[in-house]
Design an enzyme around this catalytic site. Structure first.
Site, PDB file in Angstrom:
ATOM      1  CE  LYS A 193      28.076  30.541  19.085  1.00  0.00           C
ATOM      2  NZ  LYS A 193      28.923  31.727  18.969  1.00  0.00           N
TER       3      LYS A 193
HETATM    4  C1  E4P Z   1      27.506  34.515  20.281  1.00  0.00           C
HETATM    5  O1  E4P Z   1      27.622  33.342  20.532  1.00  0.00           O
HETATM    6  C2  E4P Z   1      28.125  35.215  19.145  1.00  0.00           C
HETATM    7  O2  E4P Z   1      29.488  34.853  19.109  1.00  0.00           O
HETATM    8  C3  E4P Z   1      28.090  36.726  19.246  1.00  0.00           C
HETATM    9  O3  E4P Z   1      27.389  37.140  20.396  1.00  0.00           O
HETATM   10  C4  E4P Z   1      27.672  37.417  17.994  1.00  0.00           C
HETATM   11  O4  E4P Z   1      27.651  38.798  18.213  1.00  0.00           O
HETATM   12  P1  E4P Z   1      27.672  39.877  17.051  1.00  0.00           P
HETATM   13  O5  E4P Z   1      26.278  40.052  16.528  1.00  0.00           O
HETATM   14  O6  E4P Z   1      28.171  41.125  17.718  1.00  0.00           O
HETATM   15  O7  E4P Z   1      28.617  39.383  15.987  1.00  0.00           O
END
Ligand code: E4P
Length: 218
Positions: free
Chosen positions: A85
């Site tokens: 990521k």
């Molecule tokens: C996705 O890959 C992220 O880990 C996640 O959806 C972030 O979500 P949040 O805005 O609730 O932290």
């Protein structure tokens, strides 16, 4: 649309995997920081629970392309289903490009995407997945689902192969909206996945069937 689980919690993962609906998983530094033990061991356990075929996104913490690539290659060694990521940005794009064209290709999920142009660049650099954060956009009064809709249309028109992971999902309605908007994947926190299974009329229906059954049989 596939469901990925958005968590680093082993109990949640074991439970959700047993439902037969999970096609992959995403973590981020915030989610990992909530869990105990060594980072590498945790990722290895998560990857094992998911199974070799199912992608597990693990985020780099480095901020320069050279460091990100180094970190990505180490993370990719942990398990065959690790996907890296990488936050969108110039350094992120360079990293995706290098990881994608090298002999030892490493699949990437470009994260923290908040505009169609960021998504377009990520897909062009070679990302396998692009993750728009819809809840965080909604929080600021923007249209998160609208971004997913635009991305899906653009990727189709431009024949880009990257898959959209709708991320930062805040409630069950988001899930059905991104499915309609054309996301290939939604990454969903465990509590929302559980909410999706429920409906008050289902509970009422089960209760009534049981009552009627007991009354009729005795
Ligand atoms: C996705 O890959 C992220 O880990 C996640 O959806 C972030 O979500 P949040 O805005 O609730 O932290």
């Amino acid at each position: 649309m596939q469901f990925f689980l958005d968590t680093a919690n082993l109990e949640e993962i074991k439970e959700a995997v047993s439902w037969g609906v999970i096609g992959g998983l995403t973590t981020n530094p915030t989610l990992v920081a909530k869990e105990k033990g060594s980072f590498e061991t945790l990722i290895r356990q998560i990857c094992r629970l998911l199974g070799e075929e199912k992608p597990v996104s693990v985020e780099v913490l480095a901020t320069t392309a050279a460091e990100m690539e180094k970190e990505a290659r180490l993370l990719a060694e942990i398990a065959p289903n690790v996907v890296i990521k990488i936050p969108i940005g110039v350094e992120g794009l360079k990293t995706v490009y290098n990881l994608n064209r090298s002999a030892k290709k490493v699949p990437c999920n470009v994260t923290l995407v908040f505009s169609a142009n960021q998504a377009l660049l990520a897909a062009r650099a070679g990302a396998r997945y692009v993750s728009p954060f819809i809840g965080r956009l909604d929080d600021l009064g923007w249209d998160g689902v609208g971004l997913v809709r635009d991305m899906a249309a653009i990727f189709k028109i431009q024949a880009l192969e990257a898959q959209i992971i709708a991320a930062s999902i805040r409630h069950p309605l988001h899930v059905q909206e991104v499915a309609l908007a054309g996301a290939q994947i939604a990454t969903v926190p465990f509590n929302i996945l559980k909410q999706m299974t429920q409906h008050p009329l289902t509970d009422l229906g089960v209760e009534r069937f049981l009552t009627d059954w007991k009354q009729g049989r005795h």
